[in-house]
Design a protein around this motif. Sequence first.
Motif, PDB file in Angstrom:
ATOM      1  N   UNK A   1      -5.163  -1.045  -1.276  1.00  0.00           N
ATOM      2  CA  UNK A   1      -5.055  -2.464  -1.603  1.00  0.00           C
ATOM      3  C   UNK A   1      -5.208  -2.734  -3.074  1.00  0.00           C
ATOM      4  N   UNK A   2      -6.355  -2.416  -3.657  1.00  0.00           N
ATOM      5  CA  UNK A   2      -6.585  -2.648  -5.068  1.00  0.00           C
ATOM      6  C   UNK A   2      -6.872  -4.111  -5.352  1.00  0.00           C
TER       7      UNK A   2
ATOM      8  N   UNK B   1       8.467  -3.093   7.708  1.00  0.00           N
ATOM      9  CA  UNK B   1       8.431  -2.528   6.363  1.00  0.00           C
ATOM     10  C   UNK B   1       7.039  -2.391   5.782  1.00  0.00           C
ATOM     11  N   UNK B   2       5.977  -2.468   6.613  1.00  0.00           N
ATOM     12  CA  UNK B   2       4.615  -2.300   6.092  1.00  0.00           C
ATOM     13  C   UNK B   2       4.433  -0.871   5.579  1.00  0.00           C
ATOM     14  N   UNK B   3       3.577  -0.727   4.585  1.00  0.00           N
ATOM     15  CA  UNK B   3       3.307   0.575   3.989  1.00  0.00           C
ATOM     16  C   UNK B   3       1.809   0.769   3.851  1.00  0.00           C
ATOM     17  N   UNK B   4       1.393   2.012   3.818  1.00  0.00           N
ATOM     18  CA  UNK B   4      -0.012   2.321   3.617  1.00  0.00           C
ATOM     19  C   UNK B   4      -0.452   1.760   2.256  1.00  0.00           C
ATOM     20  N   UNK B   5      -1.611   1.110   2.271  1.00  0.00           N
ATOM     21  CA  UNK B   5      -2.135   0.528   1.042  1.00  0.00           C
ATOM     22  C   UNK B   5      -1.870  -0.951   0.901  1.00  0.00           C
ATOM     23  N   UNK B   6      -1.051  -1.558   1.790  1.00  0.00           N
ATOM     24  CA  UNK B   6      -0.796  -2.999   1.710  1.00  0.00           C
ATOM     25  C   UNK B   6      -2.076  -3.758   2.045  1.00  0.00           C
TER      26      UNK B   6
ATOM     27  N   UNK C   1       1.145  -9.738   3.007  1.00  0.00           N
ATOM     28  CA  UNK C   1       0.587  -8.495   2.450  1.00  0.00           C
ATOM     29  C   UNK C   1       0.819  -8.507   0.944  1.00  0.00           C
ATOM     30  N   UNK C   2      -0.175  -8.002   0.240  1.00  0.00           N
ATOM     31  CA  UNK C   2      -0.052  -7.868  -1.209  1.00  0.00           C
ATOM     32  C   UNK C   2       0.141  -6.383  -1.522  1.00  0.00           C
ATOM     33  N   UNK C   3       1.301  -6.062  -2.057  1.00  0.00           N
ATOM     34  CA  UNK C   3       1.662  -4.670  -2.326  1.00  0.00           C
ATOM     35  C   UNK C   3       1.576  -4.404  -3.826  1.00  0.00           C
ATOM     36  N   UNK C   4       0.749  -3.432  -4.183  1.00  0.00           N
ATOM     37  CA  UNK C   4       0.555  -3.091  -5.588  1.00  0.00           C
ATOM     38  C   UNK C   4       1.422  -1.897  -5.918  1.00  0.00           C
ATOM     39  N   UNK C   5       2.253  -2.035  -6.935  1.00  0.00           N
ATOM     40  CA  UNK C   5       3.142  -0.967  -7.358  1.00  0.00           C
ATOM     41  C   UNK C   5       2.736  -0.484  -8.737  1.00  0.00           C
ATOM     42  N   UNK C   6       2.822   0.835  -8.942  1.00  0.00           N
ATOM     43  CA  UNK C   6       2.508   1.393 -10.264  1.00  0.00           C
ATOM     44  C   UNK C   6       3.622   1.070 -11.240  1.00  0.00           C
ATOM     45  N   UNK C   7       3.235   0.936 -12.514  1.00  0.00           N
ATOM     46  CA  UNK C   7       4.236   0.637 -13.530  1.00  0.00           C
ATOM     47  C   UNK C   7       5.264   1.728 -13.655  1.00  0.00           C
ATOM     48  N   UNK C   8       4.792   2.990 -13.492  1.00  0.00           N
ATOM     49  CA  UNK C   8       5.714   4.115 -13.631  1.00  0.00           C
ATOM     50  C   UNK C   8       6.753   4.124 -12.544  1.00  0.00           C
ATOM     51  N   UNK C   9       6.321   3.791 -11.313  1.00  0.00           N
ATOM     52  CA  UNK C   9       7.266   3.803 -10.205  1.00  0.00           C
ATOM     53  C   UNK C   9       8.286   2.701 -10.357  1.00  0.00           C
TER      54      UNK C   9
ATOM     55  N   UNK D   1      12.703   0.645  -9.788  1.00  0.00           N
ATOM     56  CA  UNK D   1      12.444  -0.469  -8.890  1.00  0.00           C
ATOM     57  C   UNK D   1      12.081  -0.050  -7.499  1.00  0.00           C
ATOM     58  N   UNK D   2      11.626   1.177  -7.319  1.00  0.00           N
ATOM     59  CA  UNK D   2      11.246   1.626  -5.999  1.00  0.00           C
ATOM     60  C   UNK D   2       9.989   0.944  -5.524  1.00  0.00           C
ATOM     61  N   UNK D   3       9.659   1.143  -4.257  1.00  0.00           N
ATOM     62  CA  UNK D   3       8.486   0.500  -3.671  1.00  0.00           C
ATOM     63  C   UNK D   3       7.337   1.471  -3.526  1.00  0.00           C
TER      64      UNK D   3
END
Length: 383
Positions: free
Chosen positions: A45-46, A90-95, A128-136, A141-143
């Motif tokens: 989550x973060x 489309x849920x993902x681990x960490x959401x 859901x709040x999805x946190x994406x890394x800047x590098x990714x 634009x991947x998820x």
Amino acid sequence: MNFFNRIGNEAKKLADDAKKNLNKASNTLATSSGRTFRGDGESLGGSAPGRVIAVSLPGTGTLGVSVERAPAGTAVVGRVIDGGQAAGAGLQRGDAICLPGTDGGQGWPYGDFLALAKSEVRPVVFDVRRIETGGAAAAGGGAATSADAFARRQAVIAAAEARDATHKKKTRPLPKKKEIASAVRRREEEQGQDIAGGKIGAEAIVSAKRTEAQHADKLGFNPYQVNKVSAGQARSATVVSAHGEIGVGGAATVPSPPSVARSGPIAPITSVGEVSDDFRQALEQVACHASHVRSITTMRTIITNATTREGEKFRKVRLSNAKIAAAIVDVGGALDLMMSVGFVPSEGEEDKETYLVLPPEEKGPAWLPEALACMESCIDSSK
């Protein structure tokens, strides 16, 4: 600036950007308390705003997702089951699961969401709040989420550890010499071979000592005995042996060969009955030795004790014992005499010494009384 310098600068810039993105991803994995992801929901989550996604799961039954408790007590997606409603949405681990209408600002309490998921209320609507890394994100634009980045990194570490274990297995050190010797000995024992130090080894030792005693009898002295002398004594002995001893008058005295006092062979004894030829021949050979009285007396005592007294200590003698060596080992024919009445060479299991042993079931030959009488007669005739 030439072409190669421009290519080098661009490659360096790309490497610096990749290093910065990796550092950002590592910082995202850490929680506010400085603890890293351990699989218990503490890093899922973060706290960054992330991207808010509206989710609605209308189907009855299970939602196809397992949740974990975040440090703030809110629910976080821990695992998405393939083929379930959550996977379809489309849920993902960490959401991070949030209350609807809060724009991802208020997380859904873990206990409340768990109770709702277990109830029959449908549809289940939440954000859901999805946190994406800047590098990714910069990569296209991947998820990719922080949890996914951590999983990839763990996979790389696991692969490296597997390669290291394989390399260590291929380059492990050879076994020590002691272990190799033990393995060889076990293999020989399994094959039923008599190895050195066993029965054959003991018999070889006895045979060698018997041969040495016979040579000493023929030469009149023991060439196998080591005498310690100084350098001056050695030179004097060499001169005397080669040129004779120089007397006071200047005349040389040629040394005579060494002589050993011998007694004649015993006469055949017929008044005490019959004995084996091996015993008789061995006794006659012993009687030709200078110390035959001591040798025959010692052997007669050993044989008598072994056949008349109880106890293992009376049935075996150690050949390395000084008295036994002088009376039996160093006298030609003595070992043959002892073995003719039933003694056998054997090696001690603990001390590895060579013994003459009369087996427990052995009582001596039927003619043993006549043999003892022969030995007594030989001693009396030498007095």
